[in-house]
Scaffold this motif. Structure first.
Motif, mmCIF file in Angstrom:
data_model
loop_
_atom_site.group_PDB
_atom_site.id
_atom_site.type_symbol
_atom_site.label_atom_id
_atom_site.label_comp_id
_atom_site.label_asym_id
_atom_site.label_seq_id
_atom_site.Cartn_x
_atom_site.Cartn_y
_atom_site.Cartn_z
ATOM 1 N N ASN A 155 0.832 -1.201 0.000
ATOM 2 C CA ASN A 155 0.000 0.000 0.000
ATOM 3 C C ASN A 155 0.870 1.257 0.000
ATOM 4 O OD1 ASN A 155 -2.986 0.946 0.516
ATOM 5 N ND2 ASN A 155 -1.729 2.179 1.884
ATOM 6 N N THR A 157 -14.723 -1.290 -2.044
ATOM 7 C CA THR A 157 -14.681 -0.573 -0.775
ATOM 8 C C THR A 157 -13.328 -0.679 -0.071
ATOM 9 O OG1 THR A 157 -15.638 -2.506 0.325
ATOM 10 C CG2 THR A 157 -17.160 -0.773 -0.389
ATOM 11 N N ARG A 158 -12.467 -1.595 -0.512
ATOM 12 C CA ARG A 158 -11.111 -1.693 0.025
ATOM 13 C C ARG A 158 -10.155 -1.971 -1.133
ATOM 14 N NH1 ARG A 158 -11.266 -5.724 5.301
ATOM 15 N NH2 ARG A 158 -13.512 -5.545 5.685
ATOM 16 N N VAL A 201 -7.656 -8.095 -0.239
ATOM 17 C CA VAL A 201 -8.039 -6.692 -0.122
ATOM 18 C C VAL A 201 -8.748 -6.362 -1.435
ATOM 19 C CG1 VAL A 201 -7.299 -4.294 0.205
ATOM 20 C CG2 VAL A 201 -6.005 -6.149 1.269
ATOM 21 N N SER A 222 -4.731 3.102 -0.948
ATOM 22 C CA SER A 222 -5.679 4.002 -0.285
ATOM 23 C C SER A 222 -5.045 4.583 0.973
ATOM 24 C CB SER A 222 -6.961 3.252 0.086
ATOM 25 O OG SER A 222 -6.680 2.202 0.991
ATOM 26 N N SER A 258 -6.297 0.268 3.698
ATOM 27 C CA SER A 258 -7.392 -0.673 3.925
ATOM 28 C C SER A 258 -6.895 -1.874 4.723
ATOM 29 C CB SER A 258 -7.969 -1.156 2.596
ATOM 30 O OG SER A 258 -8.543 -0.104 1.867
ATOM 31 N N GLU A 259 -7.726 -2.368 5.598
ATOM 32 C CA GLU A 259 -7.378 -3.536 6.391
ATOM 33 C C GLU A 259 -7.620 -4.805 5.580
ATOM 34 O OE1 GLU A 259 -6.086 -5.631 9.806
ATOM 35 O OE2 GLU A 259 -5.983 -3.509 9.280
ATOM 36 N N HIS A 266 -14.791 -7.242 -1.188
ATOM 37 C CA HIS A 266 -14.863 -5.910 -0.591
ATOM 38 C C HIS A 266 -15.435 -4.943 -1.624
ATOM 39 C CE1 HIS A 266 -11.329 -7.336 2.111
ATOM 40 N NE2 HIS A 266 -12.489 -7.629 2.642
#
Length: 261
Positions: free
Chosen positions: A75, A161-162, A114, A166, A170-171, A134
């Motif tokens: 990420n 959404t993830r 993810v 980002s 995002s987790e 996600h």
């Protein structure tokens, strides 16, 4: 002793000319990354994600926390590249995969994702989706809300959404599963599961005993069914290897994209 046989295939879809997916079929880590951003260098983001997982694959012993850490580094790599290169701003990637880690002294599968790339498990005649997409459609479905108009669900499905790239990061979803001899895994980009129903995926995984042949067959089927997006598949087989021997595929197959031939 855990033995692994893996094969991968990837093909550009009709949405854009270049294939923005990247795949990894390594010694202990197997993944698909789907780049996002189109002109915003989605293929760069997916390559950065796979490169980080490739570094993880080179480690002698893997742990679930190691997967989480490398996804966080991926990420950061994507954000740094976007900061340096104006053409890379807005790029991102979704990713899913599996890896072999030591947990409580024994080998387990780590399943991670993810975004909306998926991991499936095929065992004893049953196909199971191990990851949760996600995206808005999956999250609405998980909340037990029924769409009255099927087209609304399709539209929401593409709203991820993830993703990697980002801020804040995002987790990832990470699951740890015991290994079971004879099981088979499919890791794929959403371009495959958008085109193929689970019944076709299950039929193909059952019909093709070779991992590489199964991956190619699935990608070809998705392209033939419409191929609106890039399509990638990594198939991983878990078999028993006798003590004192090595598996057929102990070396990394490749990191990148393999076009069908």
């Amino acid at each position: 002793m855990l033995g692994i046989s893996a094969g991968a295939a990837s093909e550009a879809g009709g949405r854009h000319g270049a294939n923005e997916d990247r795949v990894l079929a390594g010694r202990s880590v197997f993944a698909v990354a789907d780049g996002m951003g189109g002109h915003a260098a989605g293929e760069v983001a997916s390559a950065l994600a796979v490169a980080r997982l490739g570094l993880l694959d080179a480690e002698p012993v893997l742990t679930p926390d190691g997967f989480r850490a490398q996804l966080a580094e991926a990420n950061a790599d994507i954000l740094a590249s976007a900061s340096r290169e104006p053409d890379h701003r807005g790029m991102g990637a979704t990713v899913a995969g599996i890896g072999i880690a030591r947990v409580a002294g024994t080998e387990h599968w780590v399943v991670f994702n993810v975004g909306d790339c998926r991991v499936y498990r095929w065992a004893k005649g049953r196909l199971t989706q191990l990851t949760l997409d996600h995206n808005e459609a999956a999250e609405v479905a998980q909340a037990a809300v029924t769409f009255r108009d099927a087209a609304v669900g399709v539209g929401r499905r593409s709203l991820v959404t993830r993703s990697l790239g980002s801020e804040p990061a995002s987790e990832p979803d990470i699951r740890v599963l015991p290994t079971v001899p004879g099981e088979r895994f499919l890791i794929c980009s959403d371009g495959l599961c958008l085109e193929l129903p689970d019944s076709v995926i299950a039929e193909t995984l059952n019909a093709e005993p070779d991992a590489a042949a199964a991956a190619r067959a699935l990608v070809r089927a998705a392209i033939a069914a419409g191929g609106r997006d890039d399509v990638s598949a990594v198939v991983v087989d878990h078999r028993i290897v006798a003590a004192g021997t090595t598996g057929e595929d102990t070396q990394p197959r490749h990191i990148g994209t393999e076009a069908l031939r």
